[in-house]
Scaffold this active site. Structure first.
Site, PDB file in Angstrom:
ATOM      1  N   GLU A  83      -2.150 -38.961  -3.850  1.00 22.46           N
ATOM      2  CA  GLU A  83      -3.013 -38.724  -2.669  1.00 22.46           C
ATOM      3  C   GLU A  83      -2.228 -38.022  -1.576  1.00 22.46           C
ATOM      4  O   GLU A  83      -1.019 -38.209  -1.463  1.00 22.46           O
ATOM      5  CB  GLU A  83      -3.456 -40.077  -2.096  1.00 22.46           C
ATOM      6  CG  GLU A  83      -4.848 -40.523  -2.452  1.00 22.46           C
ATOM      7  CD  GLU A  83      -5.936 -39.870  -1.607  1.00 22.46           C
ATOM      8  OE1 GLU A  83      -5.735 -38.750  -1.092  1.00 22.46           O
ATOM      9  OE2 GLU A  83      -6.993 -40.484  -1.491  1.00 22.46           O
ATOM     10  N   ASP A  84      -2.944 -37.311  -0.719  1.00 25.17           N
ATOM     11  CA  ASP A  84      -2.283 -36.676   0.419  1.00 25.17           C
ATOM     12  C   ASP A  84      -1.958 -37.682   1.529  1.00 25.17           C
ATOM     13  O   ASP A  84      -0.825 -37.786   1.973  1.00 25.17           O
ATOM     14  CB  ASP A  84      -3.127 -35.515   0.979  1.00 25.17           C
ATOM     15  CG  ASP A  84      -4.587 -35.902   1.276  1.00 25.17           C
ATOM     16  OD1 ASP A  84      -4.971 -37.070   1.067  1.00 25.17           O
ATOM     17  OD2 ASP A  84      -5.339 -35.021   1.732  1.00 25.17           O
ATOM     18  N   ASP A 131      -5.362 -43.111   5.630  1.00 20.97           N
ATOM     19  CA  ASP A 131      -5.636 -43.228   7.067  1.00 20.97           C
ATOM     20  C   ASP A 131      -6.242 -44.612   7.314  1.00 20.97           C
ATOM     21  O   ASP A 131      -5.516 -45.597   7.418  1.00 20.97           O
ATOM     22  CB  ASP A 131      -6.564 -42.066   7.435  1.00 20.97           C
ATOM     23  CG  ASP A 131      -6.904 -41.999   8.896  1.00 20.97           C
ATOM     24  OD1 ASP A 131      -6.219 -42.626   9.700  1.00 20.97           O
ATOM     25  OD2 ASP A 131      -7.880 -41.303   9.265  1.00 20.97           O
ATOM     26  N   GLY A 167      -7.856 -46.288   5.136  1.00 23.45           N
ATOM     27  CA  GLY A 167      -7.706 -47.011   3.862  1.00 23.45           C
ATOM     28  C   GLY A 167      -9.001 -47.119   3.071  1.00 23.45           C
ATOM     29  O   GLY A 167      -8.983 -47.536   1.915  1.00 23.45           O
ATOM     30  N   THR A 170     -11.037 -44.819   1.741  1.00 19.57           N
ATOM     31  CA  THR A 170     -11.143 -43.947   0.563  1.00 19.57           C
ATOM     32  C   THR A 170     -10.281 -44.489  -0.579  1.00 19.57           C
ATOM     33  O   THR A 170     -10.722 -44.569  -1.724  1.00 19.57           O
ATOM     34  CB  THR A 170     -10.701 -42.509   0.921  1.00 19.57           C
ATOM     35  OG1 THR A 170     -11.439 -42.094   2.061  1.00 19.57           O
ATOM     36  CG2 THR A 170     -10.941 -41.545  -0.226  1.00 19.57           C
ATOM     37  N   LYS A 230      -0.745 -43.196   7.529  1.00 19.60           N
ATOM     38  CA  LYS A 230      -0.989 -43.355   8.968  1.00 19.60           C
ATOM     39  C   LYS A 230      -1.260 -44.836   9.198  1.00 19.60           C
ATOM     40  O   LYS A 230      -2.398 -45.271   9.425  1.00 19.60           O
ATOM     41  CB  LYS A 230      -2.232 -42.547   9.346  1.00 19.60           C
ATOM     42  CG  LYS A 230      -1.956 -41.386  10.267  1.00 19.60           C
ATOM     43  CD  LYS A 230      -3.230 -40.885  10.871  1.00 19.60           C
ATOM     44  CE  LYS A 230      -3.614 -39.547  10.332  1.00 19.60           C
ATOM     45  NZ  LYS A 230      -4.876 -39.053  10.942  1.00 19.60           N
ATOM     46  N   PHE A 254      -3.710 -36.093  14.054  1.00 18.00           N
ATOM     47  CA  PHE A 254      -4.368 -35.348  12.983  1.00 18.00           C
ATOM     48  C   PHE A 254      -3.403 -34.280  12.479  1.00 18.00           C
ATOM     49  O   PHE A 254      -2.976 -33.405  13.230  1.00 18.00           O
ATOM     50  CB  PHE A 254      -5.674 -34.711  13.473  1.00 18.00           C
ATOM     51  CG  PHE A 254      -6.469 -34.142  12.345  1.00 18.00           C
ATOM     52  CD1 PHE A 254      -7.333 -34.943  11.611  1.00 18.00           C
ATOM     53  CD2 PHE A 254      -6.330 -32.798  11.976  1.00 18.00           C
ATOM     54  CE1 PHE A 254      -8.045 -34.424  10.537  1.00 18.00           C
ATOM     55  CE2 PHE A 254      -7.047 -32.274  10.909  1.00 18.00           C
ATOM     56  CZ  PHE A 254      -7.900 -33.084  10.185  1.00 18.00           C
ATOM     57  N   ARG A 269      -4.042 -25.425   4.523  1.00 17.17           N
ATOM     58  CA  ARG A 269      -3.555 -26.106   3.311  1.00 17.17           C
ATOM     59  C   ARG A 269      -2.289 -25.452   2.763  1.00 17.17           C
ATOM     60  O   ARG A 269      -1.482 -26.090   2.117  1.00 17.17           O
ATOM     61  CB  ARG A 269      -4.617 -26.055   2.205  1.00 17.17           C
ATOM     62  CG  ARG A 269      -5.848 -26.899   2.448  1.00 17.17           C
ATOM     63  CD  ARG A 269      -6.658 -26.990   1.161  1.00 17.17           C
ATOM     64  NE  ARG A 269      -8.021 -27.408   1.374  1.00 17.17           N
ATOM     65  CZ  ARG A 269      -8.430 -28.667   1.532  1.00 17.17           C
ATOM     66  NH1 ARG A 269      -7.554 -29.647   1.524  1.00 17.17           N
ATOM     67  NH2 ARG A 269      -9.704 -28.949   1.707  1.00 17.17           N
TER      68      ARG A 269
END
Ligand code: 5GP
Length: 178
Positions: A98-99, A102, A104, A106, A130, A151, A164
């Protein structure tokens, strides 16, 4: 323009060095296992590409994409796959790539969806955490960097499909999160 790209928060050199460290640990943990990397599109693509090439062990890869909570048609609906894995996951040792984690939500939902397919094991490798934004408890077995509440874009992460391609991570100043 309402937002501005800040200086690198994590440089390309720092990212690549951390990936080598993670790859060494993962290669040791998954030696003699049946490793299947599940890359979460689109943000995880660049991380997956570098991480899998740094591994010292055989592995297979597949790709999933998730509906986002922010884009969900109903706030009560649980996000679904917009692209599910193509290969069978039963009895596989799955490492999600995963990237960023945040809130949590997802990640927690993704683990639930993947567990339902009866893998032998399931772990998370996230480039960024994060941690102060967490709302749902979700394990990150392999973490690249813990970052502040801002962000970020670059190295796979986008804002409106831009940024990206950057080889580093930077804060996009002026973006308000909900
Ligand atoms: P969560 O469900 O943990 O709140 O959100 C995870 C997803 O939100 C990530 O996979 C990513 O798509 C998006 N996201 C969260 N924080 C950021 C950020 O700082 N930058 C970008 N570009 N996407 C983010």
């Amino acid at each position: 323009m309402r937002y501005r790209l800040g200086p690198p928060l994590i440089t390309a050199t720092e990212i690549q060095a951390r990936i080598q460290e993670l790859a060494t640990i993962i290669s040791s943990d998954y030696a003699d296992r049946d490793l299947l990397l599940i890359c979460v599109l689109k943000g995880g693509a660049m991380f997956w590409a570098d991480l899998c090439r740094a591994l010292h062990i055989p592995c297979q890869s597949d790709f999933v994409a998730m509906e986002s909570y922010r884009e969900a048609t109903s706030p009560l609906a649980e996000p679904r796959f917009t692209k599910a894995a193509d290969v069978a996951l039963a009895d596989r040792d799955i490492l999600i790539v995963e990237d960023i984690i945040d809130t949590g939500h997802t990640s927690a939902r993704l683990r639930e969806l993947l567990w339902a397919q009866s893998p032998r094991s399931l772990a998370m490798c996230a480039l960024l955490d994060k941690a102060e934004r967490r709302q749902v408890d979700t394990a990150i077995e392999y973490c690249g960097f813990i970052i502040p509440n801002a962000f970020v874009v670059g190295y796979g992460l986008d804002y409106a499909q831009q940024y990206r391609h950057l080889a580093y991570i930077a804060v996009l100043e002026g973006v308000l999160e909900d």
